[in-house]
Design a protein around this motif. Sequence first.
Motif, PDB file in Angstrom:
ATOM      1  N   LEU A 131     -12.528  -2.575   9.351  1.00  0.00           N
ATOM      2  CA  LEU A 131     -11.098  -2.858   9.220  1.00  0.00           C
ATOM      3  C   LEU A 131     -10.551  -2.317   7.906  1.00  0.00           C
ATOM      4  N   ILE A 132     -11.334  -2.405   6.834  1.00  0.00           N
ATOM      5  CA  ILE A 132     -10.908  -1.846   5.555  1.00  0.00           C
ATOM      6  C   ILE A 132     -10.747  -0.335   5.667  1.00  0.00           C
ATOM      7  N   SER A 133     -11.684   0.303   6.353  1.00  0.00           N
ATOM      8  CA  SER A 133     -11.592   1.745   6.573  1.00  0.00           C
ATOM      9  C   SER A 133     -10.370   2.100   7.415  1.00  0.00           C
ATOM     10  N   LEU A 134     -10.114   1.315   8.456  1.00  0.00           N
ATOM     11  CA  LEU A 134      -8.958   1.563   9.314  1.00  0.00           C
ATOM     12  C   LEU A 134      -7.661   1.415   8.527  1.00  0.00           C
ATOM     13  N   GLU A 135      -7.619   0.415   7.640  1.00  0.00           N
ATOM     14  CA  GLU A 135      -6.412   0.201   6.847  1.00  0.00           C
ATOM     15  C   GLU A 135      -6.066   1.438   6.022  1.00  0.00           C
ATOM     16  N   MET A 136      -7.070   2.144   5.522  1.00  0.00           N
ATOM     17  CA  MET A 136      -6.826   3.330   4.723  1.00  0.00           C
ATOM     18  C   MET A 136      -6.404   4.522   5.572  1.00  0.00           C
ATOM     19  N   ALA A 137      -6.726   4.484   6.867  1.00  0.00           N
ATOM     20  CA  ALA A 137      -6.431   5.610   7.748  1.00  0.00           C
ATOM     21  C   ALA A 137      -5.102   5.475   8.476  1.00  0.00           C
ATOM     22  N   ALA A 138      -4.653   4.245   8.686  1.00  0.00           N
ATOM     23  CA  ALA A 138      -3.450   4.031   9.495  1.00  0.00           C
ATOM     24  C   ALA A 138      -2.782   2.721   9.096  1.00  0.00           C
ATOM     25  N   PRO A 139      -1.485   2.580   9.351  1.00  0.00           N
ATOM     26  CA  PRO A 139      -0.777   1.321   9.058  1.00  0.00           C
ATOM     27  C   PRO A 139      -1.097   0.293  10.127  1.00  0.00           C
ATOM     28  N   ALA A 140      -2.328  -0.183  10.116  1.00  0.00           N
ATOM     29  CA  ALA A 140      -2.824  -0.994  11.222  1.00  0.00           C
ATOM     30  C   ALA A 140      -3.355  -2.352  10.813  1.00  0.00           C
ATOM     31  N   VAL A 141      -3.428  -2.648   9.504  1.00  0.00           N
ATOM     32  CA  VAL A 141      -4.077  -3.885   9.063  1.00  0.00           C
ATOM     33  C   VAL A 141      -3.251  -4.572   7.981  1.00  0.00           C
ATOM     34  N   THR A 142      -3.080  -5.867   8.132  1.00  0.00           N
ATOM     35  CA  THR A 142      -2.492  -6.725   7.104  1.00  0.00           C
ATOM     36  C   THR A 142      -3.456  -7.877   6.880  1.00  0.00           C
ATOM     37  N   TRP A 143      -3.691  -8.230   5.631  1.00  0.00           N
ATOM     38  CA  TRP A 143      -4.601  -9.325   5.306  1.00  0.00           C
ATOM     39  C   TRP A 143      -3.791 -10.570   4.967  1.00  0.00           C
ATOM     40  N   LEU A 144      -4.184 -11.693   5.529  1.00  0.00           N
ATOM     41  CA  LEU A 144      -3.473 -12.954   5.327  1.00  0.00           C
ATOM     42  C   LEU A 144      -4.411 -13.983   4.697  1.00  0.00           C
ATOM     43  N   ILE A 145      -3.869 -14.784   3.802  1.00  0.00           N
ATOM     44  CA  ILE A 145      -4.584 -15.937   3.256  1.00  0.00           C
ATOM     45  C   ILE A 145      -3.799 -17.179   3.668  1.00  0.00           C
ATOM     46  N   ALA A 146      -4.460 -18.084   4.377  1.00  0.00           N
ATOM     47  CA  ALA A 146      -3.758 -19.246   4.929  1.00  0.00           C
ATOM     48  C   ALA A 146      -4.681 -20.454   4.974  1.00  0.00           C
ATOM     49  N   GLU A 147      -4.073 -21.624   5.017  1.00  0.00           N
ATOM     50  CA  GLU A 147      -4.837 -22.862   5.154  1.00  0.00           C
ATOM     51  C   GLU A 147      -5.298 -23.082   6.580  1.00  0.00           C
ATOM     52  N   ALA A 148      -4.504 -22.622   7.542  1.00  0.00           N
ATOM     53  CA  ALA A 148      -4.761 -22.919   8.947  1.00  0.00           C
ATOM     54  C   ALA A 148      -6.051 -22.284   9.441  1.00  0.00           C
ATOM     55  N   ASP A 149      -6.646 -22.908  10.450  1.00  0.00           N
ATOM     56  CA  ASP A 149      -7.801 -22.286  11.089  1.00  0.00           C
ATOM     57  C   ASP A 149      -7.305 -21.203  12.037  1.00  0.00           C
ATOM     58  N   LEU A 150      -8.230 -20.527  12.703  1.00  0.00           N
ATOM     59  CA  LEU A 150      -7.867 -19.392  13.544  1.00  0.00           C
ATOM     60  C   LEU A 150      -6.885 -19.786  14.647  1.00  0.00           C
ATOM     61  N   THR A 151      -7.142 -20.913  15.284  1.00  0.00           N
ATOM     62  CA  THR A 151      -6.259 -21.362  16.362  1.00  0.00           C
ATOM     63  C   THR A 151      -4.872 -21.686  15.834  1.00  0.00           C
ATOM     64  N   GLY A 152      -4.821 -22.422  14.728  1.00  0.00           N
ATOM     65  CA  GLY A 152      -3.538 -22.809  14.162  1.00  0.00           C
ATOM     66  C   GLY A 152      -2.727 -21.617  13.687  1.00  0.00           C
ATOM     67  N   LEU A 153      -3.379 -20.661  13.023  1.00  0.00           N
ATOM     68  CA  LEU A 153      -2.665 -19.501  12.518  1.00  0.00           C
ATOM     69  C   LEU A 153      -2.195 -18.607  13.665  1.00  0.00           C
ATOM     70  N   SER A 154      -3.014 -18.453  14.691  1.00  0.00           N
ATOM     71  CA  SER A 154      -2.599 -17.620  15.830  1.00  0.00           C
ATOM     72  C   SER A 154      -1.368 -18.224  16.507  1.00  0.00           C
ATOM     73  N   GLN A 155      -1.326 -19.547  16.618  1.00  0.00           N
ATOM     74  CA  GLN A 155      -0.158 -20.199  17.207  1.00  0.00           C
ATOM     75  C   GLN A 155       1.070 -20.026  16.322  1.00  0.00           C
ATOM     76  N   LEU A 156       0.877 -20.115  15.016  1.00  0.00           N
ATOM     77  CA  LEU A 156       1.985 -19.939  14.077  1.00  0.00           C
ATOM     78  C   LEU A 156       2.559 -18.529  14.178  1.00  0.00           C
ATOM     79  N   LEU A 157       1.697 -17.536  14.296  1.00  0.00           N
ATOM     80  CA  LEU A 157       2.156 -16.150  14.389  1.00  0.00           C
ATOM     81  C   LEU A 157       2.778 -15.854  15.753  1.00  0.00           C
ATOM     82  N   GLN A 158       2.288 -16.496  16.784  1.00  0.00           N
ATOM     83  CA  GLN A 158       2.871 -16.289  18.105  1.00  0.00           C
ATOM     84  C   GLN A 158       4.333 -16.719  18.140  1.00  0.00           C
TER      85      GLN A 158
END
Length: 222
Positions: A131-158
Amino acid sequence: MSLGFDLKLRKLVTSSVARAPADSGFQKRDHVRLPAAAVSITFAESAAYLCGFAPLPRPHCANYLGQACNAHYLYALVDGALYQQYRERQLEHLPGVVVALFSGTADDALAHAGPWLVDATQANEVVLRDLISLEMAAPAVTWLIAEADLTGLSQLLQVRLDVKLPDGRTALLRFWDPRVLAALFQLMAGDQRTEFFGHIHEWHFLDKGIRVWIGRQHADAQ
C-alpha cells in the motif's frame, strides 16, 4: 448527509463510480494549499511509522490526541479501482482486516472499484509495504488514525459516501481520492469541516507529492 455546499461541490461528486474520472474534482484546482498547520513529513519517516518500525515522528500524536498513541488505530483507505489498475488484481474482503465500503450499500455491485478500508494494525507487513508503494505510484491511498475499530470506522465512512447537492439530488462523494480530499477541505466552512473530519483524529495523504495531514484541530478551525 447534507453539508450545504455551493455549486463547486459538483466537481467533487459523481452519482456512479463507473462514471468517476480518476482525477475527479482536483485537476482544475492546481493551486490548492492546505493550511500551514498541515505539516509535511518525509516519506521515509512515514513509511517507517506506517510499517511499525518507528513512532509517529511528531509530538502531536501524544500531546494533541491527549492520550497514548496505542489507544488509536491506523487504517488505510484505498481506491479499489486504482488498486486493480496498478496491481492487476482486486482487493478481497478479509474479515477483521479488509472491508469494502460499498458493501451492503446501493453500490454493492461496484464494491471492487470503490473505497476499501484496511486495518493496518491487523494487516501483515507485505500488505502495508504494498500500500505504501501504491501510494507513491497513484493517488490511491489515504491513511487514517481513529479510535474506532474496523467495523465502527467503516460505518462512519459509509455515512459520508452520499451528499445532497444544492438542487436536491444525491451524489457520491469521492473522498477516498486524496486530490478530492484536499479540495474538499478547502471548500468546506468550519462547521462543515467539523461534521466531516471531526470524528477521525488524523487523515494523512500525499498532496502533489508532499505528505500532509488534516487533524481534528483543523476540522474545528473556523
